[in-house]
Design a protein around this motif. Structure first.
Motif, PDB file in Angstrom:
ATOM      1  N   CYS A   1       0.831  -1.214   0.000  1.00  0.00           N
ATOM      2  CA  CYS A   1       0.000   0.000   0.000  1.00  0.00           C
ATOM      3  C   CYS A   1       0.859   1.256   0.000  1.00  0.00           C
ATOM      4  O   CYS A   1       0.534   2.244  -0.686  1.00  0.00           O
ATOM      5  N   ALA A   2       1.954   1.244   0.749  1.00  0.00           N
ATOM      6  CA  ALA A   2       2.857   2.401   0.775  1.00  0.00           C
ATOM      7  C   ALA A   2       3.430   2.655  -0.615  1.00  0.00           C
ATOM      8  O   ALA A   2       3.507   3.805  -1.066  1.00  0.00           O
ATOM      9  N   GLY A   3       3.820   1.596  -1.286  1.00  0.00           N
ATOM     10  CA  GLY A   3       4.332   1.736  -2.641  1.00  0.00           C
ATOM     11  C   GLY A   3       3.296   2.314  -3.584  1.00  0.00           C
ATOM     12  O   GLY A   3       3.597   3.186  -4.405  1.00  0.00           O
ATOM     13  N   LEU A   4       2.059   1.845  -3.450  1.00  0.00           N
ATOM     14  CA  LEU A   4       0.981   2.380  -4.284  1.00  0.00           C
ATOM     15  C   LEU A   4       0.738   3.855  -3.980  1.00  0.00           C
ATOM     16  O   LEU A   4       0.502   4.660  -4.892  1.00  0.00           O
ATOM     17  N   ALA A   5       0.804   4.222  -2.707  1.00  0.00           N
ATOM     18  CA  ALA A   5       0.580   5.619  -2.322  1.00  0.00           C
ATOM     19  C   ALA A   5       1.677   6.528  -2.876  1.00  0.00           C
ATOM     20  O   ALA A   5       1.407   7.638  -3.324  1.00  0.00           O
ATOM     21  N   LYS A   6       2.891   6.042  -2.859  1.00  0.00           N
ATOM     22  CA  LYS A   6       4.025   6.868  -3.287  1.00  0.00           C
ATOM     23  C   LYS A   6       4.224   6.851  -4.795  1.00  0.00           C
ATOM     24  O   LYS A   6       4.875   7.745  -5.342  1.00  0.00           O
ATOM     25  N   SER A   7       3.677   5.867  -5.476  1.00  0.00           N
ATOM     26  CA  SER A   7       3.954   5.697  -6.907  1.00  0.00           C
ATOM     27  C   SER A   7       3.479   6.872  -7.756  1.00  0.00           C
ATOM     28  O   SER A   7       4.055   7.135  -8.810  1.00  0.00           O
TER      29      SER A   7
ATOM     30  N   PRO B   1      10.896  16.408  -6.387  1.00  0.00           N
ATOM     31  CA  PRO B   1      10.073  16.915  -5.283  1.00  0.00           C
ATOM     32  C   PRO B   1       9.595  18.345  -5.493  1.00  0.00           C
ATOM     33  O   PRO B   1       8.453  18.668  -5.166  1.00  0.00           O
ATOM     34  N   LYS B   2      10.445  19.198  -6.050  1.00  0.00           N
ATOM     35  CA  LYS B   2      10.023  20.587  -6.242  1.00  0.00           C
ATOM     36  C   LYS B   2       8.925  20.708  -7.297  1.00  0.00           C
ATOM     37  O   LYS B   2       8.233  21.714  -7.353  1.00  0.00           O
ATOM     38  N   ASP B   3       8.737  19.652  -8.096  1.00  0.00           N
ATOM     39  CA  ASP B   3       7.666  19.625  -9.091  1.00  0.00           C
ATOM     40  C   ASP B   3       6.467  18.795  -8.609  1.00  0.00           C
ATOM     41  O   ASP B   3       5.624  18.406  -9.407  1.00  0.00           O
ATOM     42  N   GLY B   4       6.432  18.514  -7.310  1.00  0.00           N
ATOM     43  CA  GLY B   4       5.325  17.753  -6.738  1.00  0.00           C
ATOM     44  C   GLY B   4       5.562  16.267  -6.668  1.00  0.00           C
ATOM     45  O   GLY B   4       4.695  15.510  -6.241  1.00  0.00           O
ATOM     46  N   GLY B   5       6.749  15.826  -7.083  1.00  0.00           N
ATOM     47  CA  GLY B   5       7.077  14.400  -7.032  1.00  0.00           C
ATOM     48  C   GLY B   5       7.352  13.931  -5.623  1.00  0.00           C
ATOM     49  O   GLY B   5       7.463  14.736  -4.684  1.00  0.00           O
ATOM     50  N   TYR B   6       7.484  12.632  -5.496  1.00  0.00           N
ATOM     51  CA  TYR B   6       7.722  12.026  -4.187  1.00  0.00           C
ATOM     52  C   TYR B   6       8.971  12.606  -3.543  1.00  0.00           C
ATOM     53  O   TYR B   6      10.012  12.748  -4.177  1.00  0.00           O
ATOM     54  N   ASN B   7       8.862  12.940  -2.250  1.00  0.00           N
ATOM     55  CA  ASN B   7       9.963  13.531  -1.499  1.00  0.00           C
ATOM     56  C   ASN B   7      10.427  12.548  -0.436  1.00  0.00           C
ATOM     57  O   ASN B   7       9.809  12.426   0.622  1.00  0.00           O
ATOM     58  N   ASN B   8      11.521  11.861  -0.715  1.00  0.00           N
ATOM     59  CA  ASN B   8      12.037  10.870   0.227  1.00  0.00           C
ATOM     60  C   ASN B   8      12.707  11.520   1.431  1.00  0.00           C
ATOM     61  O   ASN B   8      12.930  10.863   2.441  1.00  0.00           O
ATOM     62  N   ARG B   9      12.991  12.816   1.364  1.00  0.00           N
ATOM     63  CA  ARG B   9      13.557  13.521   2.522  1.00  0.00           C
ATOM     64  C   ARG B   9      12.488  13.763   3.588  1.00  0.00           C
ATOM     65  O   ARG B   9      12.806  13.877   4.761  1.00  0.00           O
ATOM     66  N   ASP B  10      11.238  13.859   3.177  1.00  0.00           N
ATOM     67  CA  ASP B  10      10.128  14.107   4.101  1.00  0.00           C
ATOM     68  C   ASP B  10       8.893  13.340   3.625  1.00  0.00           C
ATOM     69  O   ASP B  10       7.888  13.940   3.246  1.00  0.00           O
ATOM     70  N   PRO B  11       8.969  12.013   3.629  1.00  0.00           N
ATOM     71  CA  PRO B  11       7.889  11.220   3.042  1.00  0.00           C
ATOM     72  C   PRO B  11       6.550  11.366   3.759  1.00  0.00           C
ATOM     73  O   PRO B  11       5.502  11.350   3.117  1.00  0.00           O
ATOM     74  N   ARG B  12       6.571  11.530   5.063  1.00  0.00           N
ATOM     75  CA  ARG B  12       5.299  11.638   5.789  1.00  0.00           C
ATOM     76  C   ARG B  12       4.563  12.926   5.435  1.00  0.00           C
ATOM     77  O   ARG B  12       3.351  12.927   5.250  1.00  0.00           O
ATOM     78  N   ALA B  13       5.297  14.023   5.345  1.00  0.00           N
ATOM     79  CA  ALA B  13       4.656  15.287   4.964  1.00  0.00           C
ATOM     80  C   ALA B  13       4.164  15.217   3.526  1.00  0.00           C
ATOM     81  O   ALA B  13       3.076  15.719   3.210  1.00  0.00           O
ATOM     82  N   TRP B  14       4.946  14.585   2.637  1.00  0.00           N
ATOM     83  CA  TRP B  14       4.523  14.454   1.244  1.00  0.00           C
ATOM     84  C   TRP B  14       3.232  13.635   1.167  1.00  0.00           C
ATOM     85  O   TRP B  14       2.285  14.025   0.496  1.00  0.00           O
ATOM     86  N   LEU B  15       3.191  12.509   1.880  1.00  0.00           N
ATOM     87  CA  LEU B  15       1.988  11.677   1.864  1.00  0.00           C
ATOM     88  C   LEU B  15       0.792  12.403   2.472  1.00  0.00           C
ATOM     89  O   LEU B  15      -0.329  12.283   1.981  1.00  0.00           O
ATOM     90  N   ALA B  16       1.026  13.161   3.528  1.00  0.00           N
ATOM     91  CA  ALA B  16      -0.069  13.895   4.179  1.00  0.00           C
ATOM     92  C   ALA B  16      -0.679  14.938   3.246  1.00  0.00           C
ATOM     93  O   ALA B  16      -1.857  15.284   3.391  1.00  0.00           O
ATOM     94  N   ALA B  17       0.090  15.417   2.277  1.00  0.00           N
ATOM     95  CA  ALA B  17      -0.410  16.431   1.351  1.00  0.00           C
ATOM     96  C   ALA B  17      -1.124  15.837   0.136  1.00  0.00           C
ATOM     97  O   ALA B  17      -1.692  16.571  -0.666  1.00  0.00           O
ATOM     98  N   GLN B  18      -1.109  14.506   0.023  1.00  0.00           N
ATOM     99  CA  GLN B  18      -1.711  13.866  -1.148  1.00  0.00           C
ATOM    100  C   GLN B  18      -3.231  13.820  -1.021  1.00  0.00           C
ATOM    101  O   GLN B  18      -3.791  13.854   0.070  1.00  0.00           O
ATOM    102  N   THR B  19      -3.884  13.720  -2.162  1.00  0.00           N
ATOM    103  CA  THR B  19      -5.338  13.584  -2.223  1.00  0.00           C
ATOM    104  C   THR B  19      -5.667  12.428  -3.161  1.00  0.00           C
ATOM    105  O   THR B  19      -4.778  11.856  -3.803  1.00  0.00           O
ATOM    106  N   GLY B  20      -6.935  12.105  -3.234  1.00  0.00           N
ATOM    107  CA  GLY B  20      -7.382  11.093  -4.181  1.00  0.00           C
ATOM    108  C   GLY B  20      -6.797   9.718  -3.937  1.00  0.00           C
ATOM    109  O   GLY B  20      -6.670   9.273  -2.796  1.00  0.00           O
ATOM    110  N   ARG B  21      -6.418   9.057  -5.018  1.00  0.00           N
ATOM    111  CA  ARG B  21      -5.942   7.678  -4.980  1.00  0.00           C
ATOM    112  C   ARG B  21      -4.740   7.516  -4.049  1.00  0.00           C
ATOM    113  O   ARG B  21      -4.685   6.567  -3.262  1.00  0.00           O
TER     114      ARG B  21
END
Length: 130
Positions: A19-25, A32-52
């Motif tokens: 599920c984590a892989g699906l969320a990050k995919s 990251p500066k273009d909205g891509g996955y940010n491995n430096r701060d993955p929890r904040a990146w995931l918290a900002a996601q919407t939808g799928r």
């Protein structure tokens, strides 16, 4: 001794990782500066996601939450020398329910997801009584 139910425990432990892989995919392949996955701060990146992606992340959290009851149920049933075929069947039922649950969660099928969640919990609880 390795049983089918024990292999189901291992499978259930892998589901949050899937599920984590699906969320990050959704963020792979972009900076990251273009909205891509940010491995430096993955929890904040995931918290900002919407939808799928957000739903896959929620499925990850729920998959972790479902683990203790299931693992305890399998171990207690086996320790009590319950019929192994029954334990295996309930463990497989749990895994099947969790897989359908994850699909329903990501697809935003909330009514089906809740019904399937109940099936998974029922399998876990039943393990305490076999």
């Amino acid at each position: 001794m390795t049983t089918l139910a024990n292999l189901c425990i291992l499978t259930a432990c892998a589901l949050p990782i899937v599920c984590a892989g699906l969320a990050k995919s959704s963020g792979w392949g972009r900076r990251p500066k273009d909205g891509g996955y940010n491995n430096r701060d993955p929890r904040a990146w995931l918290a900002a996601q919407t939808g799928r992606a957000a739903r896959a992340n929620a499925a990850q959290a729920n998959s972790f939450e479902a683990l203790p009851l299931f693992i305890a149920g399998v171990l207690i049933a086996q320790q009590a020398h319950a019929n192994q075929a029954t334990v295996d069947a309930l463990a497989l039922g749990f895994i099947a329910a969790r897989l359908v649950y994850i699909v329903c969660y990501i697809a935003d099928q909330h009514y089906a997801r809740s019904a399937i969640w109940a099936v998974g919990v029922a399998c876990s609880v039943a393990l305490f009584f076999v």
